[in-house]
Write a protein that holds these residues in place. Sequence first.
Motif, PDB file in Angstrom:
ATOM      1  N   ASP A  12      34.067  55.566  40.553  1.00  0.00           N
ATOM      2  CA  ASP A  12      35.083  55.512  41.608  1.00  0.00           C
ATOM      3  C   ASP A  12      36.457  55.934  41.114  1.00  0.00           C
ATOM      4  O   ASP A  12      36.942  56.990  41.494  1.00  0.00           O
ATOM      5  CB  ASP A  12      35.108  54.109  42.233  1.00  0.00           C
ATOM      6  N   LYS A  40      29.212  47.286  46.188  1.00  0.00           N
ATOM      7  CA  LYS A  40      30.512  46.729  45.764  1.00  0.00           C
ATOM      8  C   LYS A  40      31.261  45.987  46.866  1.00  0.00           C
ATOM      9  O   LYS A  40      32.225  45.289  46.579  1.00  0.00           O
ATOM     10  CB  LYS A  40      31.428  47.853  45.239  1.00  0.00           C
ATOM     11  N   ARG A  84      35.545  49.364  49.082  1.00  0.00           N
ATOM     12  CA  ARG A  84      35.115  50.295  48.054  1.00  0.00           C
ATOM     13  C   ARG A  84      34.218  51.334  48.718  1.00  0.00           C
ATOM     14  O   ARG A  84      33.558  51.024  49.686  1.00  0.00           O
ATOM     15  CB  ARG A  84      34.318  49.572  46.954  1.00  0.00           C
ATOM     16  N   SER A 122      37.510  49.495  32.950  1.00  0.00           N
ATOM     17  CA  SER A 122      36.627  49.437  34.107  1.00  0.00           C
ATOM     18  C   SER A 122      37.430  49.715  35.372  1.00  0.00           C
ATOM     19  O   SER A 122      38.639  49.471  35.416  1.00  0.00           O
ATOM     20  CB  SER A 122      35.932  48.077  34.222  1.00  0.00           C
ATOM     21  N   THR A 123      36.752  50.208  36.381  1.00  0.00           N
ATOM     22  CA  THR A 123      37.402  50.457  37.663  1.00  0.00           C
ATOM     23  C   THR A 123      37.924  49.157  38.241  1.00  0.00           C
ATOM     24  O   THR A 123      39.039  49.100  38.775  1.00  0.00           O
ATOM     25  CB  THR A 123      36.413  51.142  38.638  1.00  0.00           C
ATOM     26  N   THR A 124      37.151  48.083  38.133  1.00  0.00           N
ATOM     27  CA  THR A 124      37.573  46.780  38.660  1.00  0.00           C
ATOM     28  C   THR A 124      38.869  46.324  37.998  1.00  0.00           C
ATOM     29  O   THR A 124      39.780  45.840  38.679  1.00  0.00           O
ATOM     30  CB  THR A 124      36.460  45.739  38.446  1.00  0.00           C
ATOM     31  N   LYS A 125      38.972  46.512  36.682  1.00  0.00           N
ATOM     32  CA  LYS A 125      40.203  46.114  35.982  1.00  0.00           C
ATOM     33  C   LYS A 125      41.399  46.961  36.422  1.00  0.00           C
ATOM     34  O   LYS A 125      42.516  46.460  36.526  1.00  0.00           O
ATOM     35  CB  LYS A 125      40.020  46.180  34.464  1.00  0.00           C
ATOM     36  N   ILE A 131      41.767  48.317  39.423  1.00  0.00           N
ATOM     37  CA  ILE A 131      42.109  47.836  40.766  1.00  0.00           C
ATOM     38  C   ILE A 131      42.883  46.523  40.664  1.00  0.00           C
ATOM     39  O   ILE A 131      43.914  46.349  41.331  1.00  0.00           O
ATOM     40  CB  ILE A 131      40.838  47.674  41.640  1.00  0.00           C
ATOM     41  N   ASP A 132      42.420  45.611  39.818  1.00  0.00           N
ATOM     42  CA  ASP A 132      43.114  44.328  39.633  1.00  0.00           C
ATOM     43  C   ASP A 132      44.539  44.544  39.124  1.00  0.00           C
ATOM     44  O   ASP A 132      45.485  43.870  39.562  1.00  0.00           O
ATOM     45  CB  ASP A 132      42.341  43.420  38.669  1.00  0.00           C
TER      46      ASP A 132
END
Length: 154
Positions: free
Chosen positions: A32, A66, A70, A145-148, A150-151
């Motif tokens: 992503d 997800k 997303r 990571s993508t999640t990190k 975004i966070d």
Amino acid sequence: MGKVIQKDKLEELLKVLRSNKKVIVATNGCFDILHVGHVRYLKKSKSFGDVLIVGLNSDKSVRSIKGEGRPINSEDDRAEVLCALESVDYVVLFDEDSPKDLLEIIKPNVYTKGADYTLKTLPEADVILRNNGWVEFIDFVEGKSTTKIIDKIK
């Protein structure tokens, strides 16, 4: 033929690659917000063979896995970014949550996945092994990571 291949054209491409004795590597993911971990993972994946085919989760598939919100980037944008990478030879979109059906078509010599999996926990391992392929597990780049991402933006 461009780098983005439609599923229905895949068998024709694979026939040509195999007739030229190419070692086919496959992997898959959402990819992503592309980051250094993705780039290193794909470069390492390509090192196991001649041709790297990336199964890219469609927007529908990413939402299913997800959740709402997303993907951040559309499937067309994600595919174009992947195609710009030297290590990626072809990208194929798939709508399912699992790449099993796509892997049944590709029948790669080598399949790569993140080292958070093992052969016992990898849902698609049976498809790869049944078709005489092998699996290579690749370590993640710590903290990427993508999640990190975004966070951090939030």
